[in-house]
Design a protein around this motif. Structure first.
Motif, PDB file in Angstrom:
ATOM      1  N   UNK A 188       0.828  -1.200   0.000  1.00 59.08           N
ATOM      2  CA  UNK A 188       0.000   0.000   0.000  1.00 59.08           C
ATOM      3  C   UNK A 188       0.866   1.255   0.000  1.00 59.08           C
ATOM      4  N   UNK A 189       1.949   1.223   0.741  1.00 60.09           N
ATOM      5  CA  UNK A 189       2.838   2.386   0.781  1.00 60.09           C
ATOM      6  C   UNK A 189       3.512   2.590  -0.572  1.00 60.09           C
ATOM      7  N   UNK A 190       3.902   1.506  -1.210  1.00 64.60           N
ATOM      8  CA  UNK A 190       4.506   1.602  -2.544  1.00 64.60           C
ATOM      9  C   UNK A 190       3.510   2.200  -3.538  1.00 64.60           C
ATOM     10  N   UNK A 191       2.249   1.777  -3.463  1.00 66.16           N
ATOM     11  CA  UNK A 191       1.211   2.306  -4.345  1.00 66.16           C
ATOM     12  C   UNK A 191       1.021   3.807  -4.132  1.00 66.16           C
ATOM     13  N   UNK A 192       0.968   4.227  -2.871  1.00 60.72           N
ATOM     14  CA  UNK A 192       0.771   5.648  -2.562  1.00 60.72           C
ATOM     15  C   UNK A 192       1.947   6.475  -3.076  1.00 60.72           C
ATOM     16  N   UNK A 193       3.164   5.985  -2.898  1.00 59.38           N
ATOM     17  CA  UNK A 193       4.339   6.726  -3.348  1.00 59.38           C
ATOM     18  C   UNK A 193       4.323   6.896  -4.861  1.00 59.38           C
ATOM     19  N   UNK A 194       4.010   5.821  -5.582  1.00 60.80           N
ATOM     20  CA  UNK A 194       3.998   5.909  -7.044  1.00 60.80           C
ATOM     21  C   UNK A 194       2.886   6.833  -7.521  1.00 60.80           C
ATOM     22  N   UNK A 195       1.711   6.716  -6.942  1.00 61.89           N
ATOM     23  CA  UNK A 195       0.578   7.525  -7.406  1.00 61.89           C
ATOM     24  C   UNK A 195       0.730   9.001  -7.044  1.00 61.89           C
ATOM     25  N   UNK A 196       1.318   9.314  -5.896  1.00 63.64           N
ATOM     26  CA  UNK A 196       1.392  10.698  -5.441  1.00 63.64           C
ATOM     27  C   UNK A 196       2.671  11.414  -5.868  1.00 63.64           C
ATOM     28  N   UNK A 197       3.795  10.724  -5.872  1.00 64.96           N
ATOM     29  CA  UNK A 197       5.053  11.391  -6.166  1.00 64.96           C
ATOM     30  C   UNK A 197       5.393  11.401  -7.652  1.00 64.96           C
ATOM     31  N   UNK A 198       4.753  10.547  -8.430  1.00 70.74           N
ATOM     32  CA  UNK A 198       4.960  10.543  -9.876  1.00 70.74           C
ATOM     33  C   UNK A 198       3.622  10.901 -10.519  1.00 70.74           C
ATOM     34  N   UNK A 199       3.333  12.191 -10.659  1.00 71.35           N
ATOM     35  CA  UNK A 199       2.002  12.590 -11.150  1.00 71.35           C
ATOM     36  C   UNK A 199       1.693  12.126 -12.566  1.00 71.35           C
ATOM     37  N   UNK A 200       2.724  11.935 -13.391  1.00 74.30           N
ATOM     38  CA  UNK A 200       2.479  11.465 -14.751  1.00 74.30           C
ATOM     39  C   UNK A 200       1.945  10.043 -14.771  1.00 74.30           C
ATOM     40  N   UNK A 201       2.214   9.275 -13.723  1.00 76.50           N
ATOM     41  CA  UNK A 201       1.772   7.886 -13.674  1.00 76.50           C
ATOM     42  C   UNK A 201       0.264   7.781 -13.471  1.00 76.50           C
ATOM     43  N   UNK A 202      -0.340   8.799 -12.878  1.00 74.99           N
ATOM     44  CA  UNK A 202      -1.773   8.716 -12.596  1.00 74.99           C
ATOM     45  C   UNK A 202      -2.617   9.466 -13.622  1.00 74.99           C
ATOM     46  N   UNK A 203      -2.012   9.950 -14.700  1.00 74.88           N
ATOM     47  CA  UNK A 203      -2.762  10.656 -15.733  1.00 74.88           C
ATOM     48  C   UNK A 203      -3.140   9.705 -16.853  1.00 74.88           C
ATOM     49  N   UNK A 204      -4.201   9.993 -17.523  1.00 76.75           N
ATOM     50  CA  UNK A 204      -4.619   9.196 -18.665  1.00 76.75           C
ATOM     51  C   UNK A 204      -5.559   8.072 -18.263  1.00 76.75           C
TER      52      UNK A 204
END
Length: 45
Positions: free
Chosen positions: A4-20
């Motif tokens: 869960x922590x890994x998911x939060x870090x990727x989704x929040x700290x890499x904004x391009x990953x959550x677009x599209x």
């Protein structure tokens, strides 16, 4: 807990990953790459 922590870090700290429309593919790819890195570290270390 760590997943869960890994998911939060990727989704929040890499904004391009959550677009599209295919935002989960990048998160799954990051998690798979991280898991592969950990497996190789244990096997080769």
């Amino acid at each position: 807990m760590n997943g869960a922590m890994l998911y939060v870090v990727v989704e929040e700290l890499v904004p391009e990953a959550s677009q599209g429309t295919h935002s989960n593919i990048s998160t799954i790819g990051f998690a798979a790459g991280f898991a592969l890195m950990m497996v190789l570290d244990v096997l080769l270390g």
